[in-house]
Design a protein around this motif. Structure first.
Motif, PDB file in Angstrom:
ATOM      1  N   THR A 304       1.388  -1.549   0.058  1.00 28.80           N
ATOM      2  CA  THR A 304       0.365   0.061   0.398  1.00 28.80           C
ATOM      3  C   THR A 304       0.675   0.741  -0.263  1.00 28.80           C
ATOM      4  N   TRP A 305       2.184   0.668   0.567  1.00 27.10           N
ATOM      5  CA  TRP A 305       2.954   2.119   1.131  1.00 27.10           C
ATOM      6  C   TRP A 305       3.648   1.946  -1.032  1.00 27.10           C
ATOM      7  N   LYS A 306       3.832   1.454  -1.395  1.00 28.49           N
ATOM      8  CA  LYS A 306       4.583   1.761  -2.212  1.00 28.49           C
ATOM      9  C   LYS A 306       3.434   1.813  -3.920  1.00 28.49           C
ATOM     10  N   LYS A 307       2.340   1.714  -3.409  1.00 25.48           N
ATOM     11  CA  LYS A 307       1.032   2.222  -4.448  1.00 25.48           C
ATOM     12  C   LYS A 307       0.917   4.097  -4.390  1.00 25.48           C
ATOM     13  N   LEU A 308       1.860   4.973  -2.759  1.00 22.89           N
ATOM     14  CA  LEU A 308       0.675   5.433  -2.944  1.00 22.89           C
ATOM     15  C   LEU A 308       1.893   6.682  -4.450  1.00 22.89           C
TER      16      LEU A 308
END
Length: 348
Positions: A304-308
């Motif tokens: 989810t972080w990497k998709k920000l």
């Protein structure tokens, strides 16, 4: 933050999202702008003629027969004093990393030459402290009650009996205030504030601030979020208590942050989110806590972080929730944010 302490949020609350805290220690355990001055001189090792006094941010005036020679300080304060040419005998707080190198909060100090009384939250070797024959203990404060930062509650009374203390407030004020207070403290301890290095650092800080103000004005649509990463939670900071965020906001930076009602749960400091909800607050630039106790952006594996959008755009910069309060050390943090605003793409 005093409410947070009273509610026994421990210091996890403070650190996490933005005030300050020994998060690493917690996680390990879990699994007046009055400028006082006094003595003159070029350093603290030579005895100054005449008495020394300094009124701290608790309103307490410490008086000694001469300028203190044996100074013990929280590592960040020691690092700031070092920049002004004032050296300490002992430190406490995050000083060395696991590999023995200087922690980010140690600044330019040679940590191999320091007596470290404790390197993590709750650690403070009182016997070693006494052996230093301290003249004064200096640290910061992150609440309205005047609680001395990184001085353990269980041993604070013993510590207090060994030497008077000076507290510099880093709570609910803009960055420039503690900068001025440490400047005044260094001067009282014999620092040469007319030295070219010192004068130049102050000018560079002022220039960086002017640049940030201009960048914020030119890019009002760029939303900035201040975050901090732990293993199971992501903390989003509010801007009303942290010295750096208050200052940046005053310069016009557009922060996205939790509502006052949400922040109230943490005493006004932050909102904690599960990693699944890390995208709750859309942002164009993310400032991430750079302290060694927190997980750094390069080590965050959550999908989810990497998709920000800000992460994918490479618009993540470091933030120092516990700044080293010398002008030299605060230049980069202001310049980095200015550059981020100047170059950021609108992705939120």
């Amino acid at each position: 933050m005093s409410n947070a302490r009273a509610a026994h949020l421990t210091r996890r609350g403070i650190l996490a999202a933005g005030g300050a805290l020994g998060l690493g220690a917690v996680l390990a355990a879990c699994g007046d702008d009055d400028k006082s001055g006094g003595s003159s001189g070029k350093g603290t090792t030579a005895a100054d003629s005449g008495p020394w006094s300094f009124k701290d941010d608790r309103g307490t005036t410490v008086k000694l027969d001469k300028a203190p020679a044996n100074i013990v300080a929280f590592v960040g304060v020691a690092a700031a004093l070092h920049d002004y040419g004032v050296e300490v005998k002992g430190v406490f707080g995050p000083t060395t990393t696991k590999d023995g190198k200087a922690d980010v909060q140690a600044g330019d100090m040679d940590v191999s030459k320091l007596t470290v009384l404790g390197n993590a939250w709750g650690q403070f070797n009182v016997e070693k402290y006494a052996a230093l024959a301290p003249d004064v203990l200096i640290t910061t404060m992150f609440d309205a009650a005047g609680t001395l930062w990184y001085v353990p509650d269980e041993s604070k009374d013993k510590i207090a009996k060994l030497a008077p203390s000076v507290g510099i407030s880093a709570y609910d004020r803009q960055l420039t205030v503690p900068l001025q207070r440490v400047w005044a403290l260094a001067e009282s301890l014999g620092a040469d504030l007319t030295a070219s290095k010192v004068v130049d650092a102050k000018k560079r800080f002022e220039a960086a601030s002017t640049r940030l103000r201009a960048a914020a004005k030119a890019h009002p649509d760029i939303k900035v979020l201040a975050g901090s990463a732990a293993q199971s939670l992501f903390y989003v900071s509010g801007t009303n208590l942290s010295v750096d965020l208050e200052y940046f906001k005053a310069l016009g930076v557009n922060f996205v942050e939790p509502s006052a009602s949400v922040l109230k749960k943490s005493g006004g400091w932050y909102e904690d989110l599960s990693w699944e909800n890390v995208d709750k607050y859309p942002a164009d630039v993310i400032m991430m806590d750079d302290r060694s106790a927190t997980i750094q952006p390069a080590d965050i594996t959550e999908a989810t972080w990497k998709k920000l959008p800000a992460v994918q755009a490479g618009q993540v910069i470091a933030r120092s929730p516990e700044p080293i309060f010398s002008y030299d050390k605060c230049v980069a943090m202001v310049e980095n944010l200015a550059k981020a605003l100047e170059t950021a793409k609108k992705v939120s």
